[in-house]
Design a protein around this motif. Structure first.
Motif: not given
Length: 287
Positions: A235-255
């Motif tokens: 649940f923690v991994r697949n809920q929308p807040v986590s998925q948005f945070s994954f993408a935004m974290r990669d956008l800021a650093h790492g690509g």
């Protein structure tokens, strides 16, 4: 015996009855009257300006600036050293969830606004006037978008102060901000629908605060997935807040990659498909 004398002028007729003179507009004399010719764009502009002025009077834009500061201080300082022991740059890790929490907080204001317009009769008044159906909803969403932009800007300033940086160029930084505003819009549409169906702005805000806090705390925004018990990790991994945070974290650093963006796009489309029609129906329905 009373006599009536008429004097014609280009725009005015003077009717003299006895000792009295009555001015009658020329448009009335020839049987013409002005018909309303509303423009949807002008209606949206006027209603949005009205809402923004109300937000300024209620200090909502000030709160939009202060809220990210509270999130930054409240979450970064207590957990900074704990995460450093695990080798995590916590400013870089934490910033997406601070932004997402700030966006969620603005959606609560959207619910309060729609609920207040409903209980004060303003929404019903709009339905009796020649106002295009979606215009009141669009005006609330536009003012909410301004509030989200203010809150996002403040959050990025605070993030820069604690060490957060964009390392992947302007394009991905802009996409980072775009995802935050998409998240805010989705939540604001759902919150607006709930507010339009509610009878109490205070009860609406209280009802929305709890699930947003739960989704925020039970996400990978504050701590890695490994910090949660195994039974709740899916649940923690697949809920929308986590998925948005994954993408935004990669956008800021790492690509960012398509693998990271795909769930975010699906969640965004799903929320828009559900929340947008519901918000429109709730906004235009007659009590």
């Amino acid at each position: 015996m009373t006599t009536t004398t008429k004097y014609q002028t280009p725009n005015l007729t003077l009717q003299k009855t006895g000792r009295r003179e009555i001015s009658v507009p020329a448009a009335t004399r020839v049987g013409r009257h002005r018909r309303p010719n509303p423009s949807a764009l002008m209606q949206w502009w006027v209603l949005t300006g009205r809402t923004l002025r109300a937000m300024v009077r209620r200090y909502e834009l000030v709160i939009a600036v202060i809220a990210p500061l509270i999130f930054t201080v409240g979450f970064y300082l207590p957990l900074k050293f704990v995460m450093q022991l695990q080798g995590i740059d916590y400013a870089q890790f934490l910033m997406p969830i601070i932004v997402l929490q700030a966006m969620a907080f603005t959606s609560i204001s959207a619910a309060q606004m729609s609920a207040k317009e409903k209980i004060t009769g303003f929404s019903s008044r709009m339905q009796t006037m020649p106002v295009y159906g979606p215009v009141p909803l669009l005006s609330r969403m536009s003012s909410g978008f301004v509030r989200s932009v203010v809150s996002l800007t403040a959050a990025l300033v605070y993030g820069h102060a604690i060490g957060f940086r964009f390392t992947e160029g302007f394009g991905q930084a802009a996409l980072f901000c775009g995802l935050a505003l998409v998240f805010s819009t989705c939540l604001s549409l759902g919150a607006d629908a709930i507010g339009s169906l509610s009878k109490s702005p205070q009860a609406t805000s209280q009802a929305l605060t709890l699930p947003q806090l739960i989704l925020g705390m039970l996400s990978c925004g504050f701590a890695p997935e490994t910090g949660f018990p195994e039974w709740i990790r899916p649940f923690v991994r697949n809920q929308p807040v986590s998925q948005f945070s994954f993408a935004m974290r990669d956008l800021a650093h790492g690509g960012v990659t398509s693998h990271t963006m795909f769930p975010v796009v699906m969640w965004s489309l799903g929320l828009l498909v559900v929340c947008a029609p519901l918000a429109y129906w709730a906004s235009t329905r007659r009590a």
